[in-house]
Design an enzyme around this catalytic site. Structure first.
Site, PDB file in Angstrom:
ATOM      1  N   ILE A 139       0.836  -1.203   0.000  1.00 34.75           N
ATOM      2  CA  ILE A 139       0.000   0.000   0.000  1.00 34.75           C
ATOM      3  C   ILE A 139       0.866   1.247   0.000  1.00 34.75           C
ATOM      4  O   ILE A 139       0.517   2.271  -0.553  1.00 34.75           O
ATOM      5  CB  ILE A 139      -0.961  -0.023   1.197  1.00 34.75           C
ATOM      6  CG1 ILE A 139      -2.025   1.064   1.019  1.00 34.75           C
ATOM      7  CG2 ILE A 139      -0.236   0.142   2.512  1.00 34.75           C
ATOM      8  CD1 ILE A 139      -3.241   0.843   1.844  1.00 34.75           C
ATOM      9  N   LYS A 140       2.047   1.142   0.600  1.00 37.65           N
ATOM     10  CA  LYS A 140       2.983   2.256   0.650  1.00 37.65           C
ATOM     11  C   LYS A 140       3.290   2.827  -0.736  1.00 37.65           C
ATOM     12  O   LYS A 140       3.383   4.029  -0.926  1.00 37.65           O
ATOM     13  CB  LYS A 140       4.268   1.772   1.327  1.00 37.65           C
ATOM     14  CG  LYS A 140       5.483   2.636   1.136  1.00 37.65           C
ATOM     15  CD  LYS A 140       5.658   3.591   2.263  1.00 37.65           C
ATOM     16  CE  LYS A 140       6.924   4.420   2.056  1.00 37.65           C
ATOM     17  NZ  LYS A 140       6.920   5.605   2.870  1.00 37.65           N
TER      18      LYS A 140
END
Lengths: 263, 524
Positions: A139-140
């Site tokens: 997700i980063k």
């Protein structure tokens, strides 16, 4: 201020010649800012004007100059460029698929696949560099874009580093993967090419041709044009962002629908 | 901070309830942290005893040593007893030799008993206490330097990032940034370092969108900032990241090398890096104990939730996370002045009254945590590449920071999402900050949103939503909530994620002299 003026000057003969637009058609006005590695002063401004002239700005005006630290000057210039743009000669290479936002990607999967799109990702071989696969999947994300995990409609299984090819095939089968993403950073003795071919062969063996998941590899040293040669569907090179990958998956995996794009 | 900042009126019963719930949600996790250890906690302990360096393949000796002990005796009793027992038995004349021999497989480790165990325990404590005292000395030196040179001229502290990948280039940029007005320099880590299960060694000149956190890089940057601090007549603070799989080790190195602030969030690694939750909570408690001792201010990462979730809808998850971070921090011994709880200016600027909403959220945090130096993070999600509009947005961000008494202001760049900041971007950004802070200096004194107004009402609503969510988390358990995707939309079950294989349940008789020294506040 930054919208280009397509106000045109459709001249006789059909050619369309334009210039940047400040406040009058054809004035050719542009703004420019940059830093020079010299202390602020007359010399810095003169140097800036010389650069502007070489760039085709004439006349050019230094409207602002400011010292930054000891040896640098920030400059803002306005001026007129003499170049003409022939719109008909403008060549644009279109990506074969549109770049979609996260929202559009989710919507496309929901309406056209009607279930979650399953992605299995890994670094294969001895490669322990998960930087690439994590940048695309976690997700980063990367470069200010969230990774594939961020999309509600994409189910991501990141198997991590040093995954063996048989393991990867097994996981792809177990998860019913729509796409398999493999990252290869280490290129010693062409390990990335060797590993990719081995992976492609294993998937061809394990799946009937029609149901094989989409095979995508990425890494800084791949030639993006070598997909067919390596037996995969797509190769992504250095600097690829998650949304490019996600948009490609939507393009390649989802049944098409009538295009709504206007010309 | 001498003057009390602007606050809004909250019902005391609500704030008490929120804290009680945070404690109820966090306590079971603390129990887990107290009954487990990890490879990184053990490695950090050995680092405090002075072991550093790496082999020719760049594998650190602490990894070799802990892996060898683990293979022979397991980790359940900690590595201190087997290691100092082996030293007492003459298996190596010092830690380095022992680690080198262990990496070659020529050391037999065992779990000593009786008097041999007591002897090993005493020797381990003496060795580890050297590192703890080094942390104490670094803290005392910071206090001395601040007294001698002077502190940052105002709050909020101006926080700037450098990230060239090359520590020597970082030094040039950091010193320039300090001269231009930065009070705090953060060196961003190389992408992916959080997932390395070892701390790289030495000065590094190549990184990927950042610079590796190594002990030597810490030392180089600390010396450079001390140098520029003497020139400027104020102490310049240094920040790095105690996160990822080596959080405890990085914390120990930071304490010994006198870093001043560390990014250290209770859930960031779990949610955004898919690190195992148990691993994270165990590592984090140890790292926060070190930070407490070292006088380091932690910065938590609530801003990250808002980059993935909507900043209005998810506002209460920020409050919940701040309350949990506060509970975990206090439990580990951090004082309120060490809690740089995070939040961010990430509301979509096209929403009507977006600035009032920002003020409400910022004031809620300010009111709930009056003694914490809140970390105020600039817009990133709605920075589009239109640098002119971005500059205005950053101006409003700075204004909100000035109006609501924020403690640490991370300087926003108009080129966010375009390029890594240029020299001119930083200079323009600092002009923006200085203009707003000088122009609005003391404005928070005049800013008292009425109790029944939009801002106060919105703040109370967010607090009420936070309490509701905390009730659910306290009932279901924090680990369950994380597993079900309560934060940042990520589902992270307790039995999955990276680094799980480095976690071990402590056995009765587990010994870790570092934890003992930190919990007792002892120096020997």
């Amino acid at each position: 201020m930054s919208t280009p003026a397509i106000t045109s000057t459709a001249a006789a003969g059909g050619s369309r010649i334009i210039r940047p637009y400040g406040d009058t058609t054809g004035d050719g006005m542009v703004q420019l800012s940059f830093t020079l590695p010299v202390p602020a002063g007359k010399k810095a401004e003169g140097a800036a004007l010389q650069l502007a002239r070489s760039m085709g700005m004439d006349p050019a005006m230094v409207v602002h100059a400011r010292a930054m630290g000891e040896g640098y000057t920030f400059l803002v210039l306005y001026g007129r460029v003499n170049h003409l743009i022939d719109l008909d000669a403008v060549q644009v290479t279109e990506r074969e698929y549109p770049l979609l936002s996260a929202k559009e990607i989710n919507a496309a999967i929901r309406s056209r696949l009607r279930r979650k799109l399953v992605v299995v990702g890994a670094c294969i071989g001895t490669d322990a560099h998960t930087v690439g696969i994590d940048a695309i999947l976690d997700i980063k994300g990367f470069a200010g874009e969230k990774g594939l995990e961020y999309h509600r409609e994409i189910e991501v299984h990141n198997l991590g580093a040093q995954v063996l090819v048989p393991q990867l095939v097994e996981q792809a089968l177990a998860r019913r993967a729509d796409a398999v993403l493999v990252s290869q950073v280490v290129t010693q003795r062409d390990a990335h090419l060797h590993n990719t071919r081995e992976m492609a062969a294993a998937f061809r063996e394990a799946y009937p041709a029609a149901s094989r998941p989409l095979l995508v590899v990425g890494g800084p040293r791949f030639d993006e044009g070598a997909a067919a040669e390596l037996g995969v569907d797509r190769i992504f090179g250095k600097g690829t962002t998650p949304s490019e990958v996600a948009s490609y998956l939507v393009h390649a995996l989802l049944p098409a629908r009538p295009s709504r794009r206007s010309a | 901070m001498s003057r009390r900042p602007t606050v809004i009126e909250l019902d005391r019963a609500d704030t008490r309830r929120a804290r009680t719930l945070a404690r109820r949600a966090g306590a079971p996790v603390v129990r887990i942290a107290r009954t487990h250890t990890t490879v990184s906690v053990e490695r950090a302990t050995v680092r405090l005893a002075g072991l550093s360096g790496a082999d020719s393949e760049r594998v650190p000796w602490v990894n070799h040593l802990v892996d060898a002990v683990r293979a022979q005796t397991g980790l359940a009793h900690g590595v201190a007893l087997p290691v100092w027992d082996a030293l007492a038995r003459g298996e190596g004349e010092d830690l380095l030799t022992l680690a080198q021999k262990a990496s070659a497989g020529s050391v037999t480790f065992r779990l000593p008993e009786g008097r041999e165990a007591s002897r090993a325990g005493r020797a381990a404590r003496a060795a580890v206490s050297v590192g703890v005292r080094r942390i104490d000395r670094a803290r005392a030196q910071r206090d001395r330097l601040i007294a001698r040179l002077g502190d940052a001229p105002r709050r909020p502290w101006i926080y700037l990032i450098v990230a060239t990948g090359d520590i020597y280039e970082d030094v040039v940029q950091a010193q320039a940034a300090a001269r231009a007005g930065a009070d705090v320099i953060a060196v961003i880590r190389s992408t992916g370092q959080s997932l390395l299960d070892y701390v790289p060694e030495g000065a590094t000149r190549e990184g990927y969108a950042g610079t590796y956190a190594t002990q030597e890089n810490f030392r180089i940057m600390r010396a450079a900032l001390d140098e520029v601090g003497r020139e400027l007549g104020r102490y310049v603070r240094l920040t790095n990241y105690a996160s990822g799989l080596c959080m405890p080790e990085i914390a120990a190195l930071a304490g010994m090398e006198r870093l001043d602030m560390m990014l250290n969030d209770s859930m960031y690694g779990i949610l955004f890096r898919d690190i195992n939750p148990i691993r994270t909570f165990v590592d984090q408690r140890f790292s926060r104990q070190i930070h407490a001792r070292a006088g380091i201010i932690i910065n938590t990462g609530e801003d990250n939730y808002l980059t993935t979730a909507d900043a209005v809808e998810a506002a209460h998850t920020v409050t919940v996370s701040q309350l949990l971070n506060e509970y975990f921090a206090a439990e580990a011994g951090l004082a309120p002045w060490q809690m740089g709880l995070g939040h961010a200016f990430e509301i979509d600027p096209s929403i009507p009254q977006s600035f009032r909403l920002e003020l409400a959220h910022a004031l809620l945090a300010r009111t709930l945590f009056p003694d914490a130096p809140l970390k105020w993070m600039p817009p990133t999600k709605h920075m589009t590449g239109d640098i002119f509009r971005g500059y205005l947005l950053d101006g409003f961000f700075n204004l909100a920071g000035a109006l609501t008494g924020q403690g640490i202001l991370l300087v926003g760049m108009m080129t966010e999402a375009v390029v890594t900041p240029w020299l001119s971007d930083r200079d323009l950004a600092l002009q923006n900050v200085r203009y707003v802070l000088d122009a609005c200096s003391g404005l928070d004194e005049d800013f008292h949103p009425p109790a029944g107004g939009f801002i106060a009402t919105r703040a109370r609503t967010v607090l009420a939503e936070a309490i509701e969510l905390l009730e659910r988390i306290a009932d279901d358990g924090l680990l369950t909530a994380i597993g079900e995707g309560t934060f940042g939309l990520m589902r992270r079950p307790a039995d999955a994620g990276k680094g799980l294989d480095g976690v071990e349940q402590r056995a009765p008789g587990y010994l870790n002299p570092a934890i003992d020294l930190l919990e007792e506040g002892a120096t020997r």
